[in-house]
Each structure stands twice: as C-alpha cells, then as structure tokens.
Write an enzyme that holds these catalytic residues in place. Structure first.
Site, PDB file in Angstrom:
ATOM      1  N   GLY A  46      46.272  37.922  29.538  1.00  0.00           N
ATOM      2  CA  GLY A  46      45.819  39.221  30.015  1.00  0.00           C
ATOM      3  C   GLY A  46      45.451  39.147  31.478  1.00  0.00           C
ATOM      4  CD  GLN A  51      41.775  38.834  36.058  1.00  0.00           C
ATOM      5  OE1 GLN A  51      42.354  39.505  35.209  1.00  0.00           O
ATOM      6  NE2 GLN A  51      41.475  37.565  35.868  1.00  0.00           N
ATOM      7  CB  CYS A  95      38.447  34.636  32.706  1.00  0.00           C
ATOM      8  SG  CYS A  95      38.819  35.905  33.927  1.00  0.00           S
ATOM      9  CG  LEU A  96      44.626  33.989  33.922  1.00  0.00           C
ATOM     10  CD1 LEU A  96      45.809  34.907  34.197  1.00  0.00           C
ATOM     11  CD2 LEU A  96      45.091  32.556  33.737  1.00  0.00           C
ATOM     12  CG  HIS A 137      38.444  39.047  29.054  1.00  0.00           C
ATOM     13  ND1 HIS A 137      37.707  37.890  29.033  1.00  0.00           N
ATOM     14  CD2 HIS A 137      39.087  39.042  30.258  1.00  0.00           C
ATOM     15  CE1 HIS A 137      37.897  37.229  30.172  1.00  0.00           C
ATOM     16  NE2 HIS A 137      38.734  37.909  30.932  1.00  0.00           N
ATOM     17  CD  GLU A 138      42.394  40.716  30.863  1.00  0.00           C
ATOM     18  OE1 GLU A 138      42.081  40.858  32.057  1.00  0.00           O
ATOM     19  OE2 GLU A 138      42.479  39.603  30.318  1.00  0.00           O
ATOM     20  CG  HIS A 141      38.553  41.371  34.623  1.00  0.00           C
ATOM     21  ND1 HIS A 141      37.897  40.493  35.442  1.00  0.00           N
ATOM     22  CD2 HIS A 141      39.183  40.604  33.687  1.00  0.00           C
ATOM     23  CE1 HIS A 141      38.122  39.249  35.024  1.00  0.00           C
ATOM     24  NE2 HIS A 141      38.892  39.287  33.954  1.00  0.00           N
TER      25      HIS A 141
HETATM   26 NI    NI Z   1      39.578  37.674  32.801  1.00  0.00          NI
END
Ligand code: NI
Length: 173
Positions: A46, A51, A95-96, A137-138, A141
């Site tokens: 995701g 991001q 998370c990335l 989660h996304e 953000h």
């Molecule tokens: Ni994330």
C-alpha cells in the site's frame, strides 16, 4: 509510470493533511500510476500519495505478490470510512516510510469505504482483515498519521530513533 522516491520518517511532510481531489483526470491517473509503480518496486502492499510528496487524497493498495497474474490494485481517491466493525484486531504493521520497523496496531476487523476509482466513478468497498487494515493504514497517511502514532510514546520514540540512526549510517556510508 515512474518510480518516485519514498519519504521516510521522521519527515514533517508525513504530518501534512492531504487535500481532496476535485476531479479524477489524467494528471491524477498519472499520480496513481506512479504510486503503483513505486509501491510495487519497493515492494509494498500500500502507498499514500503523500509518501511520494503529493499531499492529495489518494491511496493505492494491492495485496497480491508482484509476480501474481491475478494482481489487482485498488486505487482509492478521496476515501472515507462509512462503516467500521465493532470487532477490532491487533496485528503487526509496517510502512514503507518506516523501513524495517514493525509494531502491533489495533484496527477494526472490517470496514466499508466510499471512494472514487481510477475512472472517477464513485464506489463502495467492503474490506476485511488485511485489506481493511491496509486501507485504514493508508487512509491514516492522508491525515498525517503514521502507524507509530497508534502505539505508546516509548515504543514510538525507539522506532524513530532507529530510523534517524539508520539514515545517519546511510549518509556516512
Ligand atoms: Ni504507511
């Protein structure tokens, strides 16, 4: 489609609230394509637009492995939760933007989300388990919230310190 650099914490841009997208036009589709490419290359399941530095209300989620022929990404523009289950699940999350860091986070087991799809059509999606978790989660953000904001200050600071240290080591390598 272009792979964009992913912003990593701690970075003030990850705290920014993303703006609603007025129209899903070609520029938005280009953003979605870049997000998908960036997420797939990472690899991750995701990604939110912020991001890659775009404070716009768009997320991409895809749970299948990159080599999976059945791979079907979800593109969610202006997503909003219209229903969430009372049941909640505690599960590991990463998370990335917080590479190699994981913590257990409580999330609703199921959600219903309303959004605009890749074509700009209004859709509703009922998601459970990992898909629900990933979408939530996304969506966090988009509000400037990271998964570490759901855990204790002590655990959060440990993770953030590790990230600062890792970045310093990378810079001097
Ligand atoms: Ni994330």
């Amino acid at each position: 489609m272009t792979i964009r650099p992913i912003i990593t914490a701690p970075d003030p841009r990850l705290k920014v609230r993303s703006e609603t997208i007025a129209v899903v036009d070609d520029s938005v589709r280009q953003l979605l394509d870049d997000m998908y490419e960036t997420m797939a290359a990472a690899p991750g399941i995701g990604l939110a637009a912020i991001q890659i530095g775009q404070p716009r209300s768009a997320i991409v989620v895809c749970l299948n492995a990159p080599e999976d022929e059945e791979r079907r990404p979800y593109y969610l523009v202006n997503p909003e939760v219209v229903w969430r289950s009372d049941e909640e699940i505690l599960h590991d999350e990463g998370c990335l933007s917080l590479p190699d860091q994981f913590a257990e986070v409580v999330r609703p087991a199921e959600v219903r989300v309303r959004y605009l799809d890749y074509e700009g059509e209004e859709q509703e999606l009922h998601a459970a388990e990992l898909l629900a978790r990933c979408i939530l989660h996304e969506m966090d953000h988009l509000q400037g919230v990271l998964f570490v904001d759901h855990i204790s200050v002590i655990k959060r600071n440990i993770i953030l310190r590790k990230l600062v240290k890792a970045r310093r080591q990378q810079a001097s390598a």
